[in-house]
Design a protein around this motif. Structure first.
Motif, PDB file in Angstrom:
ATOM      1  N   VAL A   1       0.839  -1.197   0.000  1.00 18.82           N
ATOM      2  CA  VAL A   1       0.000   0.000   0.000  1.00 18.82           C
ATOM      3  C   VAL A   1       0.872   1.244   0.000  1.00 18.82           C
ATOM      4  O   VAL A   1       0.651   2.192  -0.767  1.00 18.82           O
ATOM      5  CB  VAL A   1      -0.950  -0.011   1.216  1.00 18.82           C
ATOM      6  N   ARG A   2       1.889   1.268   0.852  1.00 19.27           N
ATOM      7  CA  ARG A   2       2.792   2.408   0.886  1.00 19.27           C
ATOM      8  C   ARG A   2       3.534   2.544  -0.446  1.00 19.27           C
ATOM      9  O   ARG A   2       3.800   3.657  -0.914  1.00 19.27           O
ATOM     10  CB  ARG A   2       3.802   2.254   2.022  1.00 19.27           C
ATOM     11  N   ARG A   3       3.848   1.401  -1.062  1.00 22.97           N
ATOM     12  CA  ARG A   3       4.548   1.462  -2.350  1.00 22.97           C
ATOM     13  C   ARG A   3       3.648   2.082  -3.425  1.00 22.97           C
ATOM     14  O   ARG A   3       4.116   2.857  -4.276  1.00 22.97           O
ATOM     15  CB  ARG A   3       4.988   0.058  -2.762  1.00 22.97           C
ATOM     16  N   GLU A   4       2.352   1.775  -3.385  1.00 20.25           N
ATOM     17  CA  GLU A   4       1.424   2.364  -4.346  1.00 20.25           C
ATOM     18  C   GLU A   4       1.275   3.864  -4.103  1.00 20.25           C
ATOM     19  O   GLU A   4       1.192   4.659  -5.042  1.00 20.25           O
ATOM     20  CB  GLU A   4       0.063   1.665  -4.227  1.00 20.25           C
ATOM     21  N   VAL A   5       1.230   4.262  -2.811  1.00 23.54           N
ATOM     22  CA  VAL A   5       1.163   5.694  -2.496  1.00 23.54           C
ATOM     23  C   VAL A   5       2.387   6.419  -3.046  1.00 23.54           C
ATOM     24  O   VAL A   5       2.283   7.504  -3.632  1.00 23.54           O
ATOM     25  CB  VAL A   5       1.042   5.895  -0.970  1.00 23.54           C
ATOM     26  N   ALA A   6       3.556   5.800  -2.859  1.00 23.93           N
ATOM     27  CA  ALA A   6       4.784   6.423  -3.361  1.00 23.93           C
ATOM     28  C   ALA A   6       4.766   6.524  -4.886  1.00 23.93           C
ATOM     29  O   ALA A   6       5.198   7.530  -5.464  1.00 23.93           O
ATOM     30  CB  ALA A   6       5.991   5.624  -2.884  1.00 23.93           C
ATOM     31  N   ARG A   7       4.267   5.481  -5.561  1.00 22.73           N
ATOM     32  CA  ARG A   7       4.243   5.484  -7.031  1.00 22.73           C
ATOM     33  C   ARG A   7       3.330   6.594  -7.569  1.00 22.73           C
ATOM     34  O   ARG A   7       3.717   7.380  -8.441  1.00 22.73           O
ATOM     35  CB  ARG A   7       3.760   4.123  -7.530  1.00 22.73           C
ATOM     36  N   LEU A   8       2.125   6.685  -7.018  1.00 21.57           N
ATOM     37  CA  LEU A   8       1.184   7.714  -7.478  1.00 21.57           C
ATOM     38  C   LEU A   8       1.689   9.112  -7.140  1.00 21.57           C
ATOM     39  O   LEU A   8       1.533  10.050  -7.943  1.00 21.57           O
ATOM     40  CB  LEU A   8      -0.190   7.486  -6.851  1.00 21.57           C
ATOM     41  N   SER A   9       2.286   9.264  -5.956  1.00 17.81           N
ATOM     42  CA  SER A   9       2.810  10.577  -5.568  1.00 17.81           C
ATOM     43  C   SER A   9       3.919  11.020  -6.510  1.00 17.81           C
ATOM     44  O   SER A   9       3.963  12.186  -6.938  1.00 17.81           O
ATOM     45  CB  SER A   9       3.331  10.525  -4.123  1.00 17.81           C
ATOM     46  N   LEU A  10       4.821  10.095  -6.834  1.00 15.66           N
ATOM     47  CA  LEU A  10       5.924  10.447  -7.723  1.00 15.66           C
ATOM     48  C   LEU A  10       5.411  10.808  -9.115  1.00 15.66           C
ATOM     49  O   LEU A  10       5.901  11.762  -9.749  1.00 15.66           O
ATOM     50  CB  LEU A  10       6.919   9.279  -7.793  1.00 15.66           C
ATOM     51  N   LEU A  11       4.415  10.073  -9.600  1.00 16.88           N
ATOM     52  CA  LEU A  11       3.849  10.401 -10.914  1.00 16.88           C
ATOM     53  C   LEU A  11       3.230  11.794 -10.911  1.00 16.88           C
ATOM     54  O   LEU A  11       3.384  12.566 -11.878  1.00 16.88           O
ATOM     55  CB  LEU A  11       2.790   9.355 -11.293  1.00 16.88           C
ATOM     56  N   ARG A  12       2.529  12.151  -9.833  1.00 19.19           N
ATOM     57  CA  ARG A  12       1.921  13.477  -9.776  1.00 19.19           C
ATOM     58  C   ARG A  12       2.970  14.577  -9.686  1.00 19.19           C
ATOM     59  O   ARG A  12       2.814  15.648 -10.279  1.00 19.19           O
ATOM     60  CB  ARG A  12       0.990  13.551  -8.569  1.00 19.19           C
ATOM     61  N   LEU A  13       4.010  14.326  -8.920  1.00 20.33           N
ATOM     62  CA  LEU A  13       5.074  15.324  -8.798  1.00 20.33           C
ATOM     63  C   LEU A  13       5.762  15.549 -10.145  1.00 20.33           C
ATOM     64  O   LEU A  13       6.091  16.685 -10.517  1.00 20.33           O
ATOM     65  CB  LEU A  13       6.083  14.889  -7.741  1.00 20.33           C
ATOM     66  N   ILE A  14       5.995  14.431 -10.873  1.00 18.95           N
ATOM     67  CA  ILE A  14       6.628  14.555 -12.192  1.00 18.95           C
ATOM     68  C   ILE A  14       5.718  15.323 -13.141  1.00 18.95           C
ATOM     69  O   ILE A  14       6.153  16.197 -13.893  1.00 18.95           O
ATOM     70  CB  ILE A  14       6.959  13.162 -12.752  1.00 18.95           C
ATOM     71  N   GLU A  15       4.427  15.026 -13.081  1.00 18.57           N
ATOM     72  CA  GLU A  15       3.477  15.706 -13.963  1.00 18.57           C
ATOM     73  C   GLU A  15       3.361  17.194 -13.610  1.00 18.57           C
ATOM     74  O   GLU A  15       3.269  18.063 -14.490  1.00 18.57           O
ATOM     75  CB  GLU A  15       2.107  15.031 -13.845  1.00 18.57           C
ATOM     76  N   ASP A  16       3.384  17.502 -12.316  1.00 18.01           N
ATOM     77  CA  ASP A  16       3.245  18.885 -11.871  1.00 18.01           C
ATOM     78  C   ASP A  16       4.525  19.687 -12.120  1.00 18.01           C
ATOM     79  O   ASP A  16       4.474  20.867 -12.452  1.00 18.01           O
ATOM     80  CB  ASP A  16       2.885  18.900 -10.385  1.00 18.01           C
ATOM     81  N   GLY A  17       5.675  19.042 -11.924  1.00 17.51           N
ATOM     82  CA  GLY A  17       6.955  19.707 -12.145  1.00 17.51           C
ATOM     83  C   GLY A  17       7.490  20.431 -10.931  1.00 17.51           C
ATOM     84  O   GLY A  17       8.689  20.746 -10.870  1.00 17.51           O
ATOM     85  N   ARG A  18       6.647  20.698  -9.931  1.00 18.45           N
ATOM     86  CA  ARG A  18       7.136  21.364  -8.709  1.00 18.45           C
ATOM     87  C   ARG A  18       7.537  20.290  -7.699  1.00 18.45           C
ATOM     88  O   ARG A  18       6.685  19.678  -7.078  1.00 18.45           O
ATOM     89  CB  ARG A  18       6.045  22.269  -8.135  1.00 18.45           C
TER      90      ARG A  18
END
Length: 520
Positions: free
Chosen positions: A260-277
């Motif tokens: 579960v924590r690994r999925e949270v990390a994966r989605l968070s990283l994807l959003r950060l990459i998409e956002d750029g900040r």
């Protein structure tokens, strides 16, 4: 004249003083007399009181003396009675001991007599044994002369004959028992299994223990790491997952035991990459939001699984644990999909057997619930799952089925056996679980090695991904009955030496070839 008055005054004063002195003496005498009288009365009263006290003391002393004498007489009488009783008991014991001594002496004499008789009997038996042994030896010599064989040769021949006969009879009995069992159970078992498998064929999605996030370019790795590594440290601290940034082009690997924590990390990283900040404060905000979204997803997944199976009334906490299985894998098999499969299979088999379908589905769906937290709590997942189910109000039958589905606890009902069978079916079907190539090859080699160790085996082949073992035996060295026994022996060795899911079918093949050549 004045002198006369003076003299008269003086004389009167003298007379008055004398009178007053006389009066004082009289008063003092009177007081002394009164005091003496009072003292005399006090002394008399004291004497009377002392006489009374002395008499009372004498009476009390007499009473105490009388009481002590009475107590002493009573104790003496009691002691005398006790001594008399002890004397009687001792006399009785002496009489009993005398009787026992007489009995012992009589028994000793009887034993001595019996021992003499036994010695005489043993002597007679020894003589008869010697006589019989001489007759047996004589009979053996005559038999050896007639048959032309020694006793050892005859014994060996007889044992071989008995062994062959016993093996032949046992093989026949095995065939008969197996045929009877198949005749009664094979059709019904096949029907139940086929119906269960036909009703459900779950999708299989291969899950890995690590997650890989694709990057738009390798420059993004530097932004993820941040100045002096502050970004990657913030992301690892917020998610509890390790980020591995290596030479793999345009990819970051997320590694962690908690899916579960690994999925949270994966989605968070994807959003950060998409956002750029990408900076520590932004990382914390994104991880917090994604964590909430994943919790909602988990609850929805658990609720959907229960809805699909028609299982209602499950505690909300158990629903959450069930949803967490969506991110959990076992042998690369998604545990939530596996649990749904087991629930469907349990329900199908329960329907065929006329049992409670909803109860069976509930047991199958919850059987692996312990895997949701087995990386956080000590113990095997069956034990953890049973504790969770009991804590959140599941019925005792459901709790026991969860605890017994891997036989850590002895099964108590048909439902427990259904959950075990459905669990094996879901895990053993082709493609359900992936194994490393080395382990797969090693298991096939071990299977073939066990078969080839047996005497009379020409060759052995493991087929059907190790689910079947075909053994070729030499028809000239082994009979059909021996082939049946060989199959049983190989199965026993496989169960003792190997660990495997489901079952392995062992087929022993024996053929007789007749080869002739036609010549002209």
């Amino acid at each position: 004249m004045d002198g006369i008055y003076i003299l008269m005054f003086i004389a009167g004063a003298a007379l008055g003083f004398g009178a007053s002195q006389l009066l004082r003496h009289r008063l003092a005498g009177q007081k002394i007399a009164d005091a003496e009288e009072k003292a005399k009365m006090i002394v008399e009263a004291a004497e009377r009181k002392s006489d009374s006290l002395i008499k009372e003391a004498q009476l009390e002393a007499k009473d105490r003396l009388y009481k002590m004498k009475s107590d002493f007489d009573a104790e003496t009488a009691e002691t005398r009675d006790e001594l008399k009783k002890q004397e009687k008991r001792l006399l009785s014991k002496e009489e009993n001991l005398d009787k026992k001594n007489e009995q012992i002496e009589h028994q000793a004499k009887e034993n001595a007599r019996m021992e003499r008789e036994l010695q005489e009997r043993e002597s007679g038996i020894a003589k008869r044994e010697k006589h019989y042994q001489d007759l047996i030896d004589e009979q053996k010599r005559q038999l050896e002369t007639i048959s032309g064989m020694t006793a050892e040769e005859s014994k060996e021949l007889l044992m071989q004959s008995m062994e062959n006969e016993a093996r032949h009879d046992s093989a026949k009995m095995i065939k008969r028992i197996v045929a009877e069992a198949k005749e009664n159970a094979d059709k019904e078992a096949k029907k139940i299994m086929a119906t269960a498998i036909q009703r459900y064929a779950g999708d299989f999605v291969a899950e890995r223990t690590v997650s890989v996030v694709q990057l738009p370019d390798d420059e993004m790795k530097g932004r993820i790491i941040g100045r002096e590594g502050r970004n990657i440290r913030a992301l690892e601290a917020a998610t509890g997952i390790d980020l591995i940034i290596d030479d793999t082009p345009e990819a970051v690997i997320l590694s962690g035991f908690n899916p579960v924590r690994r999925e949270v990390a994966r989605l968070s990283l994807l959003r950060l990459i998409e956002d750029g900040r990408i900076h520590p404060a932004r990382i914390e905000d994104v991880v917090k939001k994604v964590d909430q979204e994943v919790e909602v997803t988990i609850k929805e997944a658990g609720s959907q699984a229960a809805f699909d199976l028609g299982v209602h009334g499950i505690n909300n906490e158990l629903i959450k644990y069930l949803g967490r299985l969506k991110f959990r894998t076992s042998y690369a098999q998604n545990v939530l999909q596996h649990s749904i499969e087991v629930g469907f299979l349990c329900g199908a088999m329960a329907a065929e057997l006329g049992l409670n379908v909803k109860m069976a589905k509930r047991m199958g769906l919850l059987h692996d619930i312990g895997k949701a937290i087995d990386h956080e709590v000590d113990g095997n997942h069956a034990e953890i799952g049973a504790r969770l189910a009991k804590k959140h109000g599941e019925a005792p039958k459901v709790v026991h089925a969860i605890a017994a589905h891997h036989e850590d606890v002895t099964p108590e009902s048909v439902y427990d056996l259904l959950v075990q069978a459905a669990d094996s079916l879901s895990g053993a079907r082709p493609g359900a679980r992936k194994e490393l190539l080395e382990n797969y090859i090693k298991r096939l080699e071990d299977l073939e090695g066990i078969a080839k160790e047996a005497k009379g085996v020409a060759n052995a082949y493991a087929i059907q991904a190790g689910r079947e073992l075909r053994v070729i035996v030499d028809g000239g060295k082994m009979s059909d009955d021996d082939a049946v026994i060989l199959g049983k022996d190989i199965v026993k060795k496989i169960e003792e030496k190997l660990t495997f899911p489901g079952q392995i079918k062992v087929t022993v093949i024996r053929e007789t070839r007749a080869v002739e050549y036609a010549n002209k």
